[in-house]
Each structure stands twice: as structure tokens, then as C-alpha cells.
Write an enzyme that holds these catalytic residues in place. Structure first.
Site, mmCIF file in Angstrom:
data_model
loop_
_atom_site.group_PDB
_atom_site.id
_atom_site.type_symbol
_atom_site.label_atom_id
_atom_site.label_comp_id
_atom_site.label_asym_id
_atom_site.label_seq_id
_atom_site.Cartn_x
_atom_site.Cartn_y
_atom_site.Cartn_z
ATOM 1 N N CYS A 137 43.911 -76.611 5.350
ATOM 2 C CA CYS A 137 42.723 -76.043 4.702
ATOM 3 C C CYS A 137 42.335 -74.724 5.353
ATOM 4 O O CYS A 137 41.796 -73.826 4.698
ATOM 5 C CB CYS A 137 41.564 -77.023 4.746
ATOM 6 S SG CYS A 137 41.027 -77.474 6.416
ATOM 7 N N HIS A 145 36.107 -79.181 8.250
ATOM 8 C CA HIS A 145 36.844 -78.575 7.137
ATOM 9 C C HIS A 145 36.585 -77.074 7.145
ATOM 10 O O HIS A 145 35.480 -76.625 7.470
ATOM 11 C CB HIS A 145 36.364 -79.210 5.830
ATOM 12 C CG HIS A 145 37.074 -78.733 4.608
ATOM 13 N ND1 HIS A 145 38.432 -78.842 4.450
ATOM 14 C CD2 HIS A 145 36.606 -78.155 3.475
ATOM 15 C CE1 HIS A 145 38.765 -78.357 3.273
ATOM 16 N NE2 HIS A 145 37.681 -77.926 2.666
ATOM 17 N N ASN A 158 34.780 -73.681 -0.730
ATOM 18 C CA ASN A 158 35.596 -74.801 -0.285
ATOM 19 C C ASN A 158 37.004 -74.623 -0.858
ATOM 20 O O ASN A 158 37.180 -74.570 -2.075
ATOM 21 C CB ASN A 158 34.990 -76.110 -0.800
ATOM 22 C CG ASN A 158 35.765 -77.337 -0.341
ATOM 23 O OD1 ASN A 158 36.887 -77.241 0.139
ATOM 24 N ND2 ASN A 158 35.156 -78.503 -0.502
#
Length: 739
Positions: A139, A296, A320
Site C-alpha cells: 500500500c 495503512h 486511500n
């Protein structure tokens, strides 16, 4: 530092360096030799001296030229198959994605044309919402790519234009990625890991678009495998896509001028990321009550002031990389706050789609995220449309066990052996940038990065704990250059600054505000004896000068000692004549016997006797007529030299062990009249020290003799002291094989 394993596998899922420029490597090209070790290092240094590695002259990774490989494939009517990153299990990973892992079962490699009709490299431009994460825990990389898409001119430096699945299609694509101080051109074939005709890793929201999947593959190739990309920091990706330098800010304790720094970052086209740090694996990817994902990587893609209830409200746009799961608090897509904002501002800023991108207030940003990372762009990264206030210099170096891996200041006996760098800051910052009023300061951002750790993960390599210390240069040491400072300097003077912490991250950086002057930077690992390669970068707001503090390779040219037979005692003469026999000269075997008989009385050295190689070096050093033998007078001069070197060895053997510590080797050699820089010292220690970093007397003599011989050869062939000689292959082989 952020590490995230990425989205979990669904329950039903079962799957888951540069050298010469001569010829391309690949399925459509002839095989070539590759450089390794020292040869590769020397060749890379030569290429950099020619400007190779600049963005407009990127180095071909693995000696693979995109243009030549594509042309060869088109000429032969073949699709490119990359031998350096094959469509095989080894390219997927080594543990969780290893060949025997259930995570890779049923994965097949397919080209986009096998997955979908009419694939596109880029479809209708590029935006942060184009890309989605697959099953790989990268990520951080997607957050970096997402930030990059907000600056098209930067993006198209990484993703070169003119690539497609139609015109000149040959199954080959290329990308330019910054790696440890230089830009490299990475080619990949377009065979991608799939399952059930769907991409396993990074993919576009549009099924027919493939630029992001191919960029991820290029990054995986640089790192050794896809699995090597699992876990990382957004800033790592941003630095590798821009060549910039990162700064981190803890948002629980933000600097008072953080909003000003954010505005400057936007003005300077800096790229940004943020995250909610975790303290245990159980927190990874858990949700807050406002739908933020812990552990994250998010990208920060915008900053905007809006009129709200009679005052200005600062909003931050965050994305995101999953392409879903968005903040549901104030200023989210469906929040009531938007109803009190002018309609034209709503149309400009608000997009009510589940694309992973959202707005939030600056205060909510501080209250919910814990880490902000800003990647400052360097002047060479930016075109005239962007501003950069940084002047940059960088150095590559190595910590090598036994010679230059001295550890931190907790180890004063070896700390001084670390590489040393000097920076001169003659000019203070502009007054308007100086918050300290009349105090003149120089803003200096120091960044220390360790190299190549991802590629070595398969062999179990771990990030070293690294940091740096900075010393102000006292007057008596100013303007010096060709010297490596010794232990006494660092025990006498106090440091003037340091990295905030020593940490096991790829890079540590600190922004320092220093008075004008000269400073010495010492980068190091926390513990001594740890091998690693590093890149040290220094960024200043005003012009600065810097250089490495290191010795110049040098040997004293002493007058040859003269002796006569009258100087020799009868025992010496008698022993020589016994060994030499009627020939009155001794060769290498006679010299070995003679020296070992004479050395018996030296009990203070740990020695197994003089070896044949050492004796050959002695003859090379003393033989003036090329006969390969020594006469009586030549041997007497040699013996006097050996006794002198024995005295130096004994003087430096402080614990009377009969051996030397490898870190003391530099001091011993200097006492004998030779100075060597770090690179040469690293080679000597690697060759002559044992596993415990001990150099016995035999190894010391062999090392010193070889040095003396090589200096003599070189200086004889370079009478004008140019620092360069020219040899044919035959001459090179003669000298190296004999010497």
C-alpha cells in the site's frame, strides 16, 4: 515507519545491477558478460563520471536497452521475454509468495492481450483514483504512485510517454526509477501474474488499463521479487519516483509551523503521505470509528482554504490507495459542511464517488493521523514550472567490517574509522525565511539512506540501525581536505548535532539550523562491524560546498639505504653464503629458508614463517636487474627494511598479542610511510584479516610488501605524477601475475 501487509486474501483465494553499455540483454539479444564486485563498482564510477545516471541519461538496469531490445523483437517478430525477471515462481517471492506457498497456487502469467481485448497502456489520462491494491502488502507503493499522479510532469518522467499495445508493440515496456543517487531505466515484459484472468497485484479501476501493473512489476524487478515489496514507507516510493528527500513529522507533537510547512510543500510541488501508526500486528488494518485504516499508507493530494461560517477553514485532501473505504467525518463526501460552502467551490472540490479520496479539516487531520511524510523535490527533478529552494550534494559510501564500520559514538575505539564528510556553509538563509530574527542560521537537511536492502531480503538481510553525528570544525582544522580524522579529534570535541534517532529504516533525516561555518558529518551504523552501503545527501537553502574527508593514496619515496659488506657481521655473511651456495644469489625458495631461519629468534610475533607469496613480493621489490634473485647487498637492504617494519608492528601491538586489530591497520601503514583511502583500506582488510578481524605478522608483511611493490611499479611508469598510467592487456597481465 509504516509497514502494512495489505488487504487480506479472501477466504476463497488460494493464491497468493548496472554495468557496461555495449549490448542489450534479453531474449532478443546476444548474451553478454556481467560485472560483479569490484569491477562493477569501478565501471559504475566511470559511468557516473560521464553523466550516466542523470535523468536525461539514465543507466540501463541489467545492461538492458529498451530501444535495442524492442527493435530486435520487432525485427524477429517475437514478443519480449525478460530473462532477468522471468515469468516464474522465483519472481513472485521467496517465503509467503515462495514456490511452495499455497498463496501462489493457480497463478498464471498472462499478457494483457490474453486477458482482455484491446488493452490500453493509459486510458483517458492518469489520476490518483486510477489504481487499486492487490493481495500484496505494498500500500505504501500505491500511496506513492497516487501522490505522483497529482504532478503529471513528474509522473511522465517515471512512466515515459509513447508506449502502447498497438504501435511498435513487442511485449516490452520501460520505466525510469531513481535508485540510490542515480536514475535507472528498467525494462519489463508484459507477462503479469493473474488468477482467473484477473490481475493478482496492483491493477487499474479500468480493467483494460495496465500502466500501474507494469510499473509495479518494474519496481519488483529492481527489488528482486514481488514479495520484496511487502511492507514499507510511502516516502520510500516517493523518493524512488522523484529523487527527492523525505521528512517525517509526528502529528501528536507537530511543529508550530506545520501548516506553513504544508503550504510550502504544496508551493514547491512536494509529494506527501500520511498514516496512523500501530504498535502491534493486531492493530494492522483495523478501522477507527471514522473509517480510517490503522497501519495503512495514505497519500495527501491537496490543500485548500474555503469560506465556512464566516471564517477560513483549511481542508486537506487524502486518498486511500485501496480505492475505497473513506473518512466519514466532517467534510467527507456526504457531510453537511459542504451545504454551507459556495456551490462553485462544491463543484470544484467535491466528488461523491467511492474512489478512496476524501477531504477533512486540518484539525481533524492532526487529531486522527499520527505521521506526516513530505518528499521535497530536488532542482534536477523540477522543470521551470516548479520551485525548489534546495541546493544538493550527495556521496556514496560503504561501511565494511574491520575497516570502516566503526559503529556509533558508544564505540570510541572504532567510531573514527567511519567515513567522514565535510560541509562548508558560508552564507545564512534569507531573513524572511529565518524565524529567529537577527540570528543568522543556515538550514541544512541531512539524509542518510542505506542501499539495496530489499533486493537482499531473500537472503535474510535486515535493515541496519543507522544515524549520523555532526561536529563543528574548530579553527585549527578548517580548510583541511586530504585527511581522515583520528580518534583524538572525536574524544576532544563535542558533537554539534545528530540525527534525531538511530533507526532501522531505509533512511534517516534531520533538518538542522546551524550557524555559518564548517561541519563534519559522520554517518554510521549503531553497532560496529556491520556491512552496508549508503547514500549521504545534504540539502541547503543557500550554496554550500562539501567533500569527503579521506586520505590521498600516497607512499613516501625514501632514499634507498646503502650498505657494504663491511657493515655485515660474520654470522650474517656466513648464513647467507650457506643458503646461497656457490651462486652468491638467492631465489624465492632460498630466500624463504633464509628468512625463516633468521626469524626464529623473534618470539614476540605470531608467525608461521614467511610464505612463498611474501618472498616473491620481496624479490619483486628489491630485484633491480630483473633476474628474479637477490645478491648479498640487496638482501641486506631488505633485511634492514624488514626489521624496521617489525619495530612498527611491535609498537602498534599494544596488547602484546603478536597480532594487530584490523582497525589499527591504517595507523600501522601510516607509520610505515603509506597513506590509503577508505576504498583501498576496505580491500586490504577483506584480503588480509581473518574472520575475527585479526591480522597476524605474516599477513601484515605480505600486505605491506604488495603495497610497496605496487606503488613502486605505478610511480616508475608515471614519472610526471599524473595519477594515471596506460597499459596494454599483455603488460597488465605481466605486472599483476608477477607482482
Amino acid at each position: 515507519m509504516l509497514y502494512s501487509p495489505g488487504p487480506s486474501l479472501p477466504e476463497s483465494a488460494e493464491s497468493l545491477d548496472g554495468s557496461q553499455e555495449d549490448k542489450p540483454r534479453g531474449s532478443c539479444a546476444e548474451p553478454t558478460f556481467t560485472d560483479t564486485g569490484m569491477v562493477a563498482h569501478i565501471n559504475n564510477s566511470r559511468l557516473k563520471a560521464k553523466g550516466v545516471g542523470q535523468h536525461d541519461n539514465a543507466q540501463n538496469f541489467g545492461n538492458q536497452s529498451f530501444e535495442e531490445l524492442r527493435a530486435a523483437c520487432l525485427r524477429k517478430g517475437e514478443l519480449f521475454e525478460d530473462p532477468l525477471f522471468p515469468a516464474e515462481p522465483s519472481s513472485l517471492g521467496f517465503k509467503d509468495l515462495g514456490p511452495n506457498s499455497k498463496n501462489v497456487q493457480n497463478i498464471s502469467w498472462q499478457r494483457p492481450k490474453d486477458i482482455i481485448n484491446n488493452p490500453l497502456f493509459i486510458m483517458d489520462g492518469i489520476s490518483p483514483t486510477d489504481i487499486c491494491q492487490g493481495i500484496l502488502g505494498d500500500c505504501w507503493l500505491l500511496a506513492a504512485i497516487g501522490s505522483l499522479t497529482t504532478c503529471p510532469k513528474l509522473l511522465y518522467r517515471v512512466v515515459p510517454r509513447g508506449q502502447s499495445f498497438k504501435k511498435n508493440y513487442a511485449g516490452i515496456f520501460h520505466f525510469q526509477i531513481w535508485q540510490f543517487g542515480q536514475w535507472v531505466n528498467v525494462v519489463v515484459d508484459d507477462r503479469l501474474p493473474t488468477k482467473n484472468d484477473k490481475l493478482v497485484f496492483v491493477h487499474s479501476t479500468e480493467r483494460s488499463e495496465f500502466w500501474s501493473a507494469l510499473l509495479e512489476k518494474a519496481y519488483a524487478k529492481l527489488s528482486g521479487s514481488y514479495e520484496a515489496l511487502s511492507g514499507g514507507s510511502t516516502m520510500e516510493g516517493l523518493e524512488d519516483f522523484t529523487g527527492g528527500v523525505a521528512q517525517s513529522f509526528q502529528l501528536q507533537r507537530p511543529p508550530q509551523n506545520l501548516l506553513r510547512l504544508l503550504r510550502k510543500a504544496v508551493e514547491r510541488s512536494s509529494l506527501m503521505g500520511c498514516s496512523i501508526e500501530v504498535t502491534s500486528d493486531s492493530e494492522l488494518e483495523s478501522m477507527t470509528d471514522k473509517m480510517l485504516v490503522r497501519g495503512h499508507a495514505y497519500s495527501v493530494t491537496g490543500l485548500q482554504d474555503v469560506h465556512y461560517r464566516g471564517k477560513m477553514e483549511t481542508l486537506i485532501r487524502v486518498r486511500n490507495p485501496w480505492g475505497r473505504i473513506e473518512w466519514n467525518g466532517a467534510w467527507s463526501d456526504s457531510a453537511r459542511e459542504w451545504e454551507e460552502v459556495a456551490s462553485d467551490i462544491q463543484m470544484q472540490l467535491l466528488h461523491k464517488t467511492e474512489d478512496g479520496e476524501f477531504w477533512m479539516s486540518y484539525q481533524d487531520f492532526l487529531n486522527n493521523f499520527t505521521l506526516l511524510e513530505i518528499c521535497n523535490l530536488t532542482p534536477d527533478t523540477l522543470s521551470g514550472d516548479y520551485k525548489s529552494y534546495w541546493h544538493t550534494t550527495f556521496y556514496e559510501g560503504s561501511w565494511r567490517r574491520g575497516s570502516s564500520a566503526g559503529g556509533c559514538r558508544n564505540h570510541p575505539g572504532t567510531f573514527w574509522t567511519n567515513p567522514q564528510f565535510k560541509i562548508s556553509l558560508p552564507e545564512g538563509d534569507d531573513p524572511e525565511d529565518d524565524a529567529e530574527g537577527n540570528v543568522v542560521v543556515c538550514t541544512c537537511l541531512v539524509a542518510l539512506m542505506q542501499k539495496n536492502w530489499r533486493h537482499a531480503r531473500q537472503q535474510g538481510a535486515q535493515l541496519q540501525t543507522i544515524g549520523f553525528v555532526l561536529y563543528a570544525v574548530p579553527k585549527e582544522f578548517q580548510n583541511i581536505q586530504d585527511v581522515h580524522l583520528k580518534k583524538e579529534f572525536f574524544t576532544k570535541y563535542q558533537d554539534h548535532g545528530f540525527s534525531e534517532i538511530f533507526t532501522n529504516s531505509r533512511e534517516v533525516s534531520s533538518q538542522l539550523r546551524l550557524p555559518p561555518g564548517e561541519y563534519i558529518i559522520i554517518p554510521s551504523t549503531f553497532e560496529p562491524h556491520r556491512d552496508a552501503d549508503f547514500l549521504l545527501r545534504v540539502f541547503t537553502e543557500k550554496h554550500s560546498e562539501s567533500w569527503e574527508l579521506d586520505e590521498v593514496n600516497y607512499a613516501e619515496q625514501l632514499q634507498e639505504e646503502k650498505v657494504s659488506e663491511d657493515d655485515m657481521d660474520q654470522d650474517f655473511l656466513h648464513l647467507f653464503k650457506i643458503v646461497a651456495g656457490e651462486g652468491k644469489e638467492i631465489g624465492v625458495y632460498e630466500l624463504q629458508r633464509l628468512l625463516n631461519r633468521m626469524a626464529i629468534k623473534f618470539k614476540s610475533f605470531k608467525t608461521k614463517g614467511f610464505g612463498l607469496d611474501a618472498c616473491r613480493c620481496m624479490i619483486n621489490l628489491m630485484d633491480k636487474d630483473g633476474s628474479g634473485k637477490l645478491g648479498l647487498l640487496e638482501f641486506k637492504i631488505l633485511w634492514k627494511k624488514l626489521k624496521k617494519w617489525m619495530d612498527i608492528f611491535r609498537e602498534c601491538d599494544q596488547d602484546h598479542s603478536g597480532t594487530l586489530n584490523s582497525y589499527e591497520m591504517r595507523l600501522v601503514i601510516e607509520k610505515a610511510g603509506i597513506k590509503l583511502n577508505n576504498k583501498v583500506m576496505q580491500v586490504l582488510v577483506a584480503r588480509y584479516a581473518d574472520d575475527d578481524l585479526i591480522i597476524d605478522f605474516d599477513s601484515f608483511i605480505s600486505c605491506f610488501l604488495r603495497l610497496k611493490t605496487m606503488f613502486t611499479f605505478f610511480l616508475t611508469m608515471d614519472p610526471k605524477n599524473t595519477g594515471h598510467i596506460c597499459l596494454s592487456l599483455e603488460q597488465w597481465l605481466q605486472m599483476t601475475m608477477w607482482g
